[in-house]
Design a protein around this motif. Structure first.
Motif, PDB file in Angstrom:
ATOM      1  N   HIS A  34     -21.367 -23.521  -5.986  1.00 17.43           N
ATOM      2  CA  HIS A  34     -20.803 -24.051  -7.233  1.00 17.43           C
ATOM      3  C   HIS A  34     -21.906 -24.546  -8.171  1.00 17.43           C
ATOM      4  O   HIS A  34     -21.818 -24.362  -9.388  1.00 17.43           O
ATOM      5  N   ARG A  60     -20.329 -19.061  -7.383  1.00 18.00           N
ATOM      6  CA  ARG A  60     -19.071 -19.444  -6.717  1.00 18.00           C
ATOM      7  C   ARG A  60     -18.486 -18.272  -5.944  1.00 18.00           C
ATOM      8  O   ARG A  60     -17.926 -18.443  -4.853  1.00 18.00           O
ATOM      9  N   ARG A  97     -20.526 -23.985   0.098  1.00 15.41           N
ATOM     10  CA  ARG A  97     -19.541 -24.313  -0.931  1.00 15.41           C
ATOM     11  C   ARG A  97     -20.164 -25.090  -2.091  1.00 15.41           C
ATOM     12  O   ARG A  97     -19.977 -24.748  -3.258  1.00 15.41           O
ATOM     13  N   ALA A 109     -20.008 -16.847 -13.007  1.00 10.06           N
ATOM     14  CA  ALA A 109     -19.448 -17.442 -11.778  1.00 10.06           C
ATOM     15  C   ALA A 109     -19.914 -16.712 -10.525  1.00 10.06           C
ATOM     16  O   ALA A 109     -19.258 -16.762  -9.488  1.00 10.06           O
TER      17      ALA A 109
END
Length: 391
Positions: free
Chosen positions: A257, A127, A253, A124
């Motif tokens: 992701h 993110r 954003r 991750a």
């Protein structure tokens, strides 16, 4: 995402506002401190140089500090630099505070990138970095226009005080919310430096510098492009800048992701779209509807691809957990420093479309470089997987 990540983003918002806000304050600073506008412009250059030099230097200095201790130290130094800057009547002292503020900003961002990826699962990182870098894009949308407005209402010092005031709750938030981490457990410096010689990492850092150079090459000159080429009035300039910043926020954003799952699509496909977009804006800048729409799109693509490259650089440097963020920060600030210079050199006698063509060229160079680097890595990996003949 952990709540502490959003609190780090507040600090990054204050620092991003400080980095970009001087564009609207230089005439007032020059007039009050009795220097030329050109001399006042050195405040921006000093900050950029401080960011480039400071990121790896401060990251190396903070290697054996606890994450929270390093973040607090850099953030307090940043806050104090702005308090001194707001109070001084000396241009030389103000210049020194910009260098100190940049070093603290660079150190904070380098450590924050590492701290952010440590707070989330290993898959991750994209993110996490997008959440952190959202503070920079919000600075473009809200912080910079607000700083310019404060400067118009109460003078340039008010903008410095505002940045210091925003940093105060960030200090409290970091102290209360960032997890403790033990000090003195960083890997050996030599091992980290050897990890930074990875061809994949070096290629990603180069791509980041080129893409960010393209971004700031055109972003720096959006105001004269809007008024002189598109034909919009001066009142439209904040709208144009806000559109670019809004696109940047969305791009960070979304790109963050997607970068964890489809990095090649985000960097490769997004890079091609970004290059085409700069060309389209150069050709259609005289049409207000086309120009405004593409400014929004280019903000999204520029920061979407840029944030993805930062996260991939962190993935590519598992052996340099404390220095990777510093070198990624430095690479992107090399682009931020060189891009405006290239755009200004291209403008010449008022050719305000020229920076757009330079941006398209820089992204095209990044695409060619990235394709060559990817092919080289795949050939090397394929050769390593081939069975060796028995002796």
């Amino acid at each position: 995402m952990p709540f502490a990540l959003f609190l780090l983003g507040v600090a990054v918002f204050a620092q991003g506002t400080s980095e970009f806000m001087l564009s609207g304050l230089l005439p007032d600073i020059a007039r009050e401190l009795r220097v030329s506008v050109t001399d006042a412009g050195s405040l921006t250059s000093a900050f950029a140089v401080g960011m480039v030099v400071g990121a790896p230097l401060m990251a190396g200095l903070a290697r054996r500090w606890s994450r929270r201790g390093a973040l607090l130290g850099f953030l307090v130094a940043f806050l104090c630099a702005h308090v001194v800057g707001a109070m001084t009547g000396s241009f030389e002292v103000l210049l020194a505070t910009r260098v100190v503020g940049a070093l603290a900003n660079a150190g904070f961002l380098a450590v924050a990138l590492v701290a952010a990826v440590e707070m989330v699962p290993p898959d991750a990182k994209g993110r996490a970095t997008s959440t952190l870098l959202g503070g920079v894009t919000l600075a473009c949308v809200v912080g910079v226009p607000a700083g310019a407005l404060l400067g118009q209402l109460w003078g340039w010092r008010a903008a410095f005080w505002a940045v210091a005031l925003v940093a105060v709750p960030a200090v409290v938030a970091v102290a209360r919310s960032v997890p403790r981490s033990p000090a003195g457990q960083a890997p050996a410096l030599g091992g980290e430096l050897r990890s930074l010689r990875s061809p994949r990492l070096l290629a990603l850092l180069l791509l980041g510098a080129l893409v960010n150079g393209a971004t700031f090459c055109s972003f720096t000159y959006l105001a004269p492009l809007a008024t002189e080429v598109t034909g919009l009035g001066d009142g439209w300039v904040p709208v144009v800048l806000a559109l670019f910043g809004l696109g940047a926020f969305v791009g960070v954003r979304v790109g963050g992701h997607l970068a964890d799952r489809r990095p090649v699509t985000v960097v490769g496909g997004g890079g091609v779209a970004l290059c085409v977009g700069w060309v389209a804006l150069a050709l259609g800048a005289n049409d207000p509807a086309v120009a405004l729409g593409l400014v929004l799109v280019q903000g999204a693509l520029s920061f979407g691809v840029g944030s993805a490259l930062i996260s991939r650089a962190l993935y590519a440097a598992p052996g340099a957990p404390t220095l990777a963020g510093g070198f990624a920060t430095a690479a992107f600030n090399v682009g931020a420093a060189c891009g405006p210079w290239l755009g200004g050199a291209a403008i010449g006698d008022g050719a305000y479309r020229a920076p757009l063509w330079v941006s398209a060229g820089l992204v095209a160079l990044a695409l060619v470089t990235g394709a060559g680097a990817l092919a080289g890595v795949r050939r090397k990996e394929g050769a390593e997987q081939e069975p060796r003949p028995a002796p």
